[in-house]
Motif scaffolding. Structure first.
Motif, PDB file in Angstrom:
ATOM      1  N   ILE A   1       0.253  18.474  14.317  1.00 55.80           N
ATOM      2  CA  ILE A   1      -0.190  18.753  12.979  1.00 55.80           C
ATOM      3  C   ILE A   1       0.628  18.052  11.916  1.00 55.80           C
ATOM      4  CG2 ILE A   1      -1.105  20.468  11.254  1.00 55.80           C
ATOM      5  CD1 ILE A   1      -0.813  22.638  13.515  1.00 55.80           C
TER       6      ILE A   1
ATOM      7  N   GLN B   1       1.953  17.263   8.142  1.00 58.13           N
ATOM      8  CA  GLN B   1       2.092  18.338   7.021  1.00 58.13           C
ATOM      9  C   GLN B   1       1.041  18.018   5.848  1.00 58.13           C
ATOM     10  OE1 GLN B   1       6.009  16.955   5.517  1.00 58.13           O
ATOM     11  NE2 GLN B   1       5.413  14.988   4.644  1.00 58.13           N
TER      12      GLN B   1
ATOM     13  N   LYS C   1      -1.762  19.583   5.593  1.00 58.53           N
ATOM     14  CA  LYS C   1      -3.096  19.790   6.180  1.00 58.53           C
ATOM     15  C   LYS C   1      -3.521  21.262   6.218  1.00 58.53           C
ATOM     16  CE  LYS C   1      -3.339  15.380   7.581  1.00 58.53           C
ATOM     17  NZ  LYS C   1      -4.258  14.607   6.929  1.00 58.53           N
TER      18      LYS C   1
ATOM     19  N   VAL D   1      -5.014  24.381   8.158  1.00 57.01           N
ATOM     20  CA  VAL D   1      -5.338  24.963   9.412  1.00 57.01           C
ATOM     21  C   VAL D   1      -5.853  25.979   9.799  1.00 57.01           C
ATOM     22  CG1 VAL D   1      -2.998  23.803   9.953  1.00 57.01           C
ATOM     23  CG2 VAL D   1      -3.034  26.275   9.174  1.00 57.01           C
TER      24      VAL D   1
ATOM     25  N   ALA E   1      -5.171  21.840  13.276  1.00 56.51           N
ATOM     26  CA  ALA E   1      -5.774  21.410  11.868  1.00 56.51           C
ATOM     27  C   ALA E   1      -6.995  21.814  11.960  1.00 56.51           C
ATOM     28  CB  ALA E   1      -5.523  19.740  11.779  1.00 56.51           C
TER      29      ALA E   1
ATOM     30  N   VAL F   1      -0.323  23.726   6.139  1.00 52.00           N
ATOM     31  CA  VAL F   1       1.077  23.500   6.464  1.00 52.00           C
ATOM     32  C   VAL F   1       1.969  23.215   5.464  1.00 52.00           C
ATOM     33  CG1 VAL F   1       2.674  21.845   8.236  1.00 52.00           C
ATOM     34  CG2 VAL F   1       0.172  22.594   8.814  1.00 52.00           C
TER      35      VAL F   1
ATOM     36  N   ALA G   1       4.273  14.329  11.738  1.00 46.54           N
ATOM     37  CA  ALA G   1       3.581  15.392  12.568  1.00 46.54           C
ATOM     38  C   ALA G   1       4.369  16.461  13.305  1.00 46.54           C
ATOM     39  CB  ALA G   1       2.224  15.134  13.393  1.00 46.54           C
TER      40      ALA G   1
ATOM     41  N   SER H   1     -12.276  22.051   4.209  1.00 44.15           N
ATOM     42  CA  SER H   1     -11.669  21.145   4.867  1.00 44.15           C
ATOM     43  C   SER H   1     -12.754  20.076   5.493  1.00 44.15           C
ATOM     44  CB  SER H   1     -11.174  21.962   6.357  1.00 44.15           C
ATOM     45  OG  SER H   1     -10.519  20.818   7.040  1.00 44.15           O
TER      46      SER H   1
ATOM     47  N   ASP I   1     -10.528  16.213   9.564  1.00 42.24           N
ATOM     48  CA  ASP I   1      -9.180  16.077   9.826  1.00 42.24           C
ATOM     49  C   ASP I   1      -8.302  16.827   9.270  1.00 42.24           C
ATOM     50  OD1 ASP I   1      -9.751  13.562  11.398  1.00 42.24           O
ATOM     51  OD2 ASP I   1     -10.552  12.536   9.554  1.00 42.24           O
ATOM     52  N   GLY I   2      -8.396  17.986   8.527  1.00 44.07           N
ATOM     53  CA  GLY I   2      -7.514  19.155   7.880  1.00 44.07           C
ATOM     54  C   GLY I   2      -7.388  18.493   6.515  1.00 44.07           C
ATOM     55  N   HIS I   3      -8.041  17.604   6.056  1.00 43.15           N
ATOM     56  CA  HIS I   3      -7.978  17.109   4.692  1.00 43.15           C
ATOM     57  C   HIS I   3      -8.841  17.940   3.523  1.00 43.15           C
ATOM     58  CE1 HIS I   3      -7.351  13.238   6.695  1.00 43.15           C
ATOM     59  NE2 HIS I   3      -6.128  13.178   5.976  1.00 43.15           N
TER      60      HIS I   3
END
Length: 135
Positions: free
Chosen positions: A18, A20, A22, A24, A35, A47, A57, A88, A91-93
């Motif tokens: 994962i 940073q 991001k 989760v 993520a 994160v 990551a 989200s 991709d956890g963005h």
């Protein structure tokens, strides 16, 4: 400039690598996170940017600090306007939450500044759910 002001941070184990900043969600166990991968995931936090000073990551199985409440720094996956609810992408963005009419969407919080794809911006972490309002 750092905007981070976490009120509650918890240590979890990374269920996969994962990066940073991001968003989760829980993985297979209560103490494992991965993520987030969709606006329908049960989002729990972000994160901590300070997790890895080198920007790499966190590896699978390593400890990872997750900001559960307060102001976190998160990476944008699109254009976001300050004050908007955020969810989200795959991709956890962070992306702007825009649920369809009468459709529920999980959110991770509210943007504290406007951002575009790739920006790191402050987010008030407030996990919840919103619903699209019919026109």
């Amino acid at each position: 400039m750092s905007y981070k002001n976490s009120l509650l941070t918890k240590d979890y184990e990374a269920g996969a690598a994962i990066a940073q900043c991001k968003i989760v969600k829980f993985d297979a166990t209560d103490e494992e996170v991965i993520a987030a991968a969709a606006a329908t995931d049960l989002l729990i936090g972000v994160v901590d940017i300070a997790q890895n000073d080198d920007g790499n990551a966190v590896a699978e199985g390593d400890p990872v600090d997750v900001i559960l409440s307060g102001i976190a720094e998160v990476e944008a996956g699109g254009t976001i306007t300050r004050g908007a609810w955020v969810t989200s992408d795959a991709d956890g963005h962070a992306i702007a939450a825009a649920p369809a009419n009468d459709t529920n969407m999980q959110v991770i919080g509210r943007a504290m500044a406007s951002a575009v794809d790739g920006d790191i911006f402050p987010l008030f972490v407030l996990p919840g759910q919103i619903q699209g309002i019919p026109a």
